[in-house]
Enzyme design. Structure first.
Site, PDB file in Angstrom:
ATOM      1  CG  HIS A  35       6.141   1.019   2.166  1.00 18.25           C
ATOM      2  ND1 HIS A  35       5.560   1.547   0.556  1.00 18.25           N
ATOM      3  CD2 HIS A  35       5.804   1.613   3.286  1.00 18.25           C
ATOM      4  CE1 HIS A  35       4.995   1.579   1.143  1.00 18.25           C
ATOM      5  NE2 HIS A  35       4.446   1.098   2.282  1.00 18.25           N
ATOM      6  CG  ASP A  83       4.029  -1.883  10.413  1.00 21.27           C
ATOM      7  OD1 ASP A  83       4.432  -2.280   9.206  1.00 21.27           O
ATOM      8  OD2 ASP A  83       2.687  -2.602  10.844  1.00 21.27           O
TER       9      ASP A  83
HETATM   10  C1  SDX Z   1       3.640  -2.576   4.946  1.00 20.14           C
HETATM   11  O1  SDX Z   1       3.427  -1.510   0.354  1.00 20.14           O
HETATM   12  C2  SDX Z   1       2.594  -1.259   1.173  1.00 20.14           C
HETATM   13  O2  SDX Z   1       1.830  -0.426   0.528  1.00 20.14           O
HETATM   14  C3  SDX Z   1       3.003  -2.112   2.499  1.00 20.14           C
HETATM   15  C4  SDX Z   1       2.277  -0.593   3.794  1.00 20.14           C
HETATM   16  C5  SDX Z   1       0.942  -0.685   3.375  1.00 20.14           C
HETATM   17  O3  SDX Z   1       0.026   0.025   4.542  1.00 20.14           O
HETATM   18  O4  SDX Z   1       0.041  -2.284   3.125  1.00 20.14           O
HETATM   19  O5  SDX Z   1       2.806   0.366   4.051  1.00 20.14           O
HETATM   20  C6  SDX Z   1       2.596  -1.921   4.834  1.00 20.14           C
HETATM   21  O6  SDX Z   1       3.687  -3.357   4.245  1.00 20.14           O
HETATM   22  C7  SDX Z   1       4.969  -1.326   5.560  1.00 20.14           C
HETATM   23  C8  SDX Z   1       6.270  -2.192   5.086  1.00 20.14           C
HETATM   24  C9  SDX Z   1       7.079  -2.781   6.472  1.00 20.14           C
HETATM   25  N1  SDX Z   1       7.484  -3.861   6.528  1.00 20.14           N
HETATM   26  C10 SDX Z   1       8.868  -3.240   7.294  1.00 20.14           C
HETATM   27  O7  SDX Z   1       9.169  -2.586   7.430  1.00 20.14           O
HETATM   28  C11 SDX Z   1       9.953  -4.772   6.975  1.00 20.14           C
HETATM   29  C12 SDX Z   1      11.648  -4.206   6.727  1.00 20.14           C
HETATM   30  N2  SDX Z   1      11.365  -3.577   6.033  1.00 20.14           N
HETATM   31  C13 SDX Z   1      11.818  -4.037   4.331  1.00 20.14           C
HETATM   32  O8  SDX Z   1      11.491  -5.727   3.986  1.00 20.14           O
HETATM   33  C14 SDX Z   1      12.092  -3.476   2.895  1.00 20.14           C
HETATM   34  O9  SDX Z   1      11.837  -2.289   3.385  1.00 20.14           O
HETATM   35  C15 SDX Z   1      10.345  -2.761   2.077  1.00 20.14           C
HETATM   36  C16 SDX Z   1       9.935  -4.016   2.108  1.00 20.14           C
HETATM   37  C17 SDX Z   1       9.042  -2.592   3.024  1.00 20.14           C
HETATM   38  C18 SDX Z   1      10.452  -3.002   0.498  1.00 20.14           C
HETATM   39  O10 SDX Z   1      11.177  -3.767   0.109  1.00 20.14           O
HETATM   40  P1  SDX Z   1      11.860  -3.731  -0.716  1.00 20.14           P
HETATM   41  O11 SDX Z   1      11.158  -1.987  -1.792  1.00 20.14           O
HETATM   42  O12 SDX Z   1      11.717  -4.255  -2.274  1.00 20.14           O
HETATM   43  O13 SDX Z   1      13.148  -2.030  -1.177  1.00 20.14           O
HETATM   44  P2  SDX Z   1      14.612  -3.217  -1.201  1.00 20.14           P
HETATM   45  O14 SDX Z   1      14.174  -4.758  -0.819  1.00 20.14           O
HETATM   46  O15 SDX Z   1      14.930  -3.355  -2.565  1.00 20.14           O
HETATM   47  O16 SDX Z   1      15.803  -2.393  -0.542  1.00 20.14           O
HETATM   48  C19 SDX Z   1      16.047  -1.240  -1.149  1.00 20.14           C
HETATM   49  C20 SDX Z   1      17.578  -1.611  -0.057  1.00 20.14           C
HETATM   50  C21 SDX Z   1      18.340  -3.010   0.027  1.00 20.14           C
HETATM   51  O17 SDX Z   1      19.267  -3.075  -0.423  1.00 20.14           O
HETATM   52  P3  SDX Z   1      20.918  -2.673  -1.488  1.00 20.14           P
HETATM   53  O18 SDX Z   1      20.542  -3.856  -2.381  1.00 20.14           O
HETATM   54  O19 SDX Z   1      20.602  -1.864  -1.616  1.00 20.14           O
HETATM   55  O20 SDX Z   1      22.315  -3.184  -0.573  1.00 20.14           O
HETATM   56  O21 SDX Z   1      17.052  -1.479   0.685  1.00 20.14           O
HETATM   57  C22 SDX Z   1      17.783  -2.113   2.046  1.00 20.14           C
HETATM   58  C23 SDX Z   1      17.945  -3.693   0.780  1.00 20.14           C
HETATM   59  O22 SDX Z   1      18.816  -4.251   1.695  1.00 20.14           O
HETATM   60  N3  SDX Z   1      16.658  -2.202   3.013  1.00 20.14           N
HETATM   61  C24 SDX Z   1      16.720  -2.626   3.948  1.00 20.14           C
HETATM   62  C25 SDX Z   1      15.686  -2.127   4.651  1.00 20.14           C
HETATM   63  N4  SDX Z   1      14.563  -2.407   3.376  1.00 20.14           N
HETATM   64  C26 SDX Z   1      15.835  -2.332   2.495  1.00 20.14           C
HETATM   65  N5  SDX Z   1      17.886  -2.608   4.708  1.00 20.14           N
HETATM   66  C27 SDX Z   1      17.868  -2.783   5.618  1.00 20.14           C
HETATM   67  N6  SDX Z   1      16.319  -2.449   6.698  1.00 20.14           N
HETATM   68  C28 SDX Z   1      15.531  -1.895   5.794  1.00 20.14           C
HETATM   69  N7  SDX Z   1      14.350  -2.128   6.659  1.00 20.14           N
END
Ligand code: SDX
Length: 435
Positions: free
Chosen positions: A311, A369
């Site tokens: 998140h 989710d």
């Molecule tokens: C909702 O914003 C809100 O409030 C949203 C929400 C609401 O109520 O409105 O809470 C609802 O959208 C919840 C989120 C649902 N999405 C998912 O579950 C999809 C999976 N999650 C990811 O796509 C991700 O965690 C996000 C999009 C939610 C957040 O992305 P960020 O903040 O841009 O984080 P990031 O991509 O910078 O991640 C940091 C690191 C990265 O690795 P490195 O480059 O540092 O090596 O963490 C990794 C990312 O690759 N990472 C994940 C991951 N989420 C982040 N790796 C594997 N699986 C994941 N789910």
């Protein structure tokens, strides 16, 4: 508005005599913010924050999130207390008006919403333009956007009464629109709302009932539905809410703004994640496959995400996920579903991921989710409807944030800038001279 600045920061541009002093503004709780509104005028520079990870886009009183502590407050009330003691329409009143309603206010609000649950009869034919296999979110985007064409009497966003009626119409009609989107795809007749039912009961009734027989709403399901709606109602300046605010900042009508929010929510990184979690669990299939799946996730070349984890704000357990996980167990037990392989798989997946350094180092925890899809599937909703249900619940958050923005005297059109890294100015070359 935030408290007057007590502290400030002075920035001096290297190699120039330019400097500026930016006030530090404090909210009622949470991080202070630098007010950078005069930065460009003083120093001729912009800030750069793609994804807005460190940017406060507005001054809001609606929802507060402490991502490190895993805290979520609606108008100051902890989500755990609202989930335990309140109901969705009361939470709608709270988000819209800032206070919990008295019993009289609550009854009047409920009556106001229930009086707007029907759709204009011509909207029925609007559905016929879609293929039967259309994704429900495509139908929701279209039908909600079309509402602007039917409600000319409530499009004056600067009139408080128009805003009030639009809020009622959107909160009241989204369940009908979503239920009809489902009925359309399965070829069953639309079921009209019944105003003797509660909001959650009404939605389940329109979703599951058929004219051929009486449908009794299962109180276990309506209680779970009401809880799920409370948990999804609002969440500060997330992507879809920011979309609604940006659309609304141009003066677009509320129906068009909410349609924009629905489109933004659809993405798998946002509200579409609940549908993606179910698909992920079904692909993993068995606990024995978890280790191999997580290896794929950790291999960047795979571009595989652990859906329902991570998140932008929560770097701790999403408090909604905790409540949802407990509700999963309760609903399955109350429905007499002895063990759900998907839930067992999700619990084991969470356990293994939360002890894996890759996820621990990146502070990746289950979000709202991760469990919502399991409970929705157990309640009989098709996976394709999961994000549409999220949109039904989030409409009150979008409308509340839109209303707060429109009523803010300091409100102006949102118009971010950029850092330009494209070609500098150059002259046109006729085709005959191009190499
Ligand atoms: C909702 O914003 C809100 O409030 C949203 C929400 C609401 O109520 O409105 O809470 C609802 O959208 C919840 C989120 C649902 N999405 C998912 O579950 C999809 C999976 N999650 C990811 O796509 C991700 O965690 C996000 C999009 C939610 C957040 O992305 P960020 O903040 O841009 O984080 P990031 O991509 O910078 O991640 C940091 C690191 C990265 O690795 P490195 O480059 O540092 O090596 O963490 C990794 C990312 O690759 N990472 C994940 C991951 N989420 C982040 N790796 C594997 N699986 C994941 N789910």
């Amino acid at each position: 508005m935030s408290a007057p600045a007590k502290r400030s920061v002075t920035i001096t541009l290297d190699g120039s005599n330019k400097s500026t002093t930016l006030p530090l503004l404090s909210g009622s709780v949470g991080p202070d913010v630098f007010d950078i509104r005069k930065l460009y005028a003083d120093l001729g520079v912009f800030t750069f924050d793609p994804g807005y990870g460190a940017t406060a886009s507005c001054d809001s009183k609606i929802t507060y999130i402490d991502g490190d502590e895993g805290i979520l407050l609606y108008r100051g009330y902890p989500i755990e207390q609202l989930a335990e003691n309140s109901n969705f329409l009361e939470v709608c009143y709270l988000l819209l008006n800032g206070e919990l309603p008295t019993e009289t206010e609550g009854k009047a609000f409920e009556l106001g919403v229930m009086r707007h649950t029907m759709l204009h009869e011509q909207l029925r034919t609007f559905y016929n333009g879609f293929r039967r296999d259309a994704h429900p979110m495509a139908v929701m985007c279209g039908v909600v956007g079309a509402l602007s064409a039917f409600y000319h009497d409530s499009l004056d966003i600067h009139d408080a009464e128009s805003r009030r009626i639009s809020a009622f119409r959107l909160i009241a009609k989204l369940p009908t629109i979503a239920a009809w989107a489902h009925k359309y795809t399965i070829g069953q007749p639309f079921v009209y709302p019944r105003n003797d039912l509660t909001y959650a009961e009404n939605f389940l009734y329109m979703f599951h009932a058929v004219p051929a027989e009486e449908y009794k709403v299962n109180p276990i399901l309506s209680k779970a539905m009401d809880l799920i709606m409370i948990l999804h109602a609002d969440h500060e300046q997330n992507a879809s809410t920011s979309t609604v605010r940006l659309a609304g900042s141009t003066g677009a009508n509320p129906f068009a703004c909410i349609a924009a929010g629905i489109a933004s929510l659809w993405g798998p990184a946002h509200g579409g994640a609940n549908e993606a979690v179910l698909k992920m669990l079904e692909e993993i299939g068995h606990v024995d496959n978890i280790k191999a799946f997580l290896a794929d996730v950790k291999d960047k070349d795979n571009h595989t995400k652990l859906m329902g984890f991570g998140h932008r704000v929560y770097k701790n357990y999403d408090p909604r996920a905790k409540i949802m996980q407990k509700a999963c167990h309760d609903v399955l037990e109350e429905l007499g579903i002895k063990g759900d392989p998907l839930l067992d798989l999700a619990v084991e997946l969470e356990k293994i991921a939360l002890s894996d350094p890759y996820f621990v180092e990146r502070k990746l925890y289950p979000n709202v989710d991760f469990y919502s899809g399991i409970i929705l599937k157990a309640m009989g909703f098709p996976v394709s409807m999961f994000t549409a249900l999220f949109a039904v619940s989030r409409t009150v958050g979008w409308v509340s944030q839109w209303k707060e923005m429109i009523e803010d005297p300091a409100q102006r059109i949102g118009r971010p800038r950029q850092i330009y890294t494209g070609a500098p100015k150059r002259d046109f070359v006729p085709a005959s001279q191009r190499s």
